[in-house]
Design an enzyme around this catalytic site. Structure first.
Site: not given
Ligand SMILES: NC(=O)C[C@H](N)C(=O)O
Length: 321
Positions: A15, A53, A84-85
């Site tokens: 993100t 991710s 973050t995932d």
């Molecule tokens: N906040 C994020 O980065 C979530 C995103 N779906 C990822 O992990 O790429």
């Protein structure tokens, strides 16, 4: 002339690199964020891949580890931006793979660059501050989010949308805060000796099965037939329904027992059929404090290094990670 500090920033997507896609179909990684102005710091950017991710694999983690090992000696610190995932899996893989003395700090964001609550710049600035701080060395890769500094072994994503998305028992090992241009950084304990591993690949197949009330082992036979190792997110201190005991006893691959409970160790306490003590007697390996997906990363690493079941048991039970 004051000496410039050198910071490597490795962008991988997530993100923090995302914006709404022009076709109106939701967010996609598009453009790596730039690090906000850091006086006295020379920043070099690297972009090995740009992925959301959920599309990051253990092979990407190995690729990232190789890149960091190559660039770290020429820098005072390394920041990795990541979705973050699966950030905690990459952080833990790097924890196992890297023995670089330069601090390595992973961060990301929960809001994208076009939102008013965009948390990318603050997290990047904090991550850079931590990566360039002398007291960050020797701690293994760290995760910095919302000013909290986490150990890669224990950090986990605890919220799907909140900006303070990371936590994990027993919580942060340090904190960075800003007062004007001054960063205050505090660690709550010293670094510890670390072990690192150098697997030539992370290609083994390790399946994760999730335990629930009434599970009779559905899915287990397929895992046993195809996987090189199995991790079970078991119940409480590492217990399972009785039906799983003979299945585990008959499995030749390593079976690691983690817990679906969010804090605490796996301990062989209970002696009823399927209790943790009976699973360990049947050959299962307790995952200690690692959650199931980190236990999987460790198992992939040890299988990649060619360790046998006895050696794998030793690494998990002696916490050689
Ligand atoms: N906040 C994020 O980065 C979530 C995103 N779906 C990822 O992990 O790429």
């Amino acid at each position: 002339m004051p000496v410039m500090q050198r910071l490597a920033v490795i962008h991988t997507g997530g993100t923090i690199a995302s914006r709404p896609s022009p076709d109106g179909r939701g967010l996609t990684p598009q453009q790596a964020p730039s690090v906000p102005g850091l006086p006295g710091v020379e920043v070099r950017d690297f972009q090995p891949f740009t992925l959301p991710s959920p599309q990051v694999t253990p092979a990407h983690m190995l690729q990232l580890g190789d890149l960091i090992a190559r660039v770290a000696p020429e820098h005072d610190g390394v920041v990795v931006t990541h979705g973050t995932d699966t950030l905690e899996e990459t952080a833990f893989a790097l924890h196992l793979l890297l023995d670089t003395p330069a601090p390595v700090v992973l961060t990301g964001s929960m809001r994208h660059a076009e939102e008013v609550s965009w948390d990318g710049p603050g997290n990047l600035l904090d991550a850079a501050g931590v990566a360039l701080h002398a007291r960050s060395a020797g701690r293994g890769p760290l995760v910095v989010f919302g000013g909290d500094i986490f150990d890669a072994r224990t950090v986990t994503k605890v919220h799907t949308t909140a900006v303070d998305a990371f936590g994990g028992y027993p919580g942060p090992i340090g904190r960075i805060d800003r007062e004007g241009d001054t960063a205050h950084l505090k660690y709550f304990a010293g670094p510890e000796p670390r072990v690192s591993y150098h697997p030539p690949h992370l290609n083994a197949r390790v399946d994760i099965l999730y335990a629930y009330a009434g599970w009779r082992g559905e899915g287990y036979a397929a895992a046993r037939a195809g996987a090189d190792g199995i991790v079970i997110a078991a119940l409480g201190t590492g217990n399972l329904p009785a039906e799983l005991l003979p299945l585990i006893a008959a499995t030749r691959q390593p079976v690691v027992i983690a817990t679906r409970t969010h804090a605490g160790p796996v301990l062989p306490v209970y002696g009823y059929a399927g209790g943790g003590a009976t699973l360990v007697d049947a050959g299962a390996i307790p995952a200690s404090f690692l959650n199931a997906h980190k236990a999987r990363i460790l198992l992939l690493t040890l299988l990649g290094c060619g360790l046998d079941r006895g050696e794998i048991r030793r690494v998990f039970t002696q916490m050689e990670f």
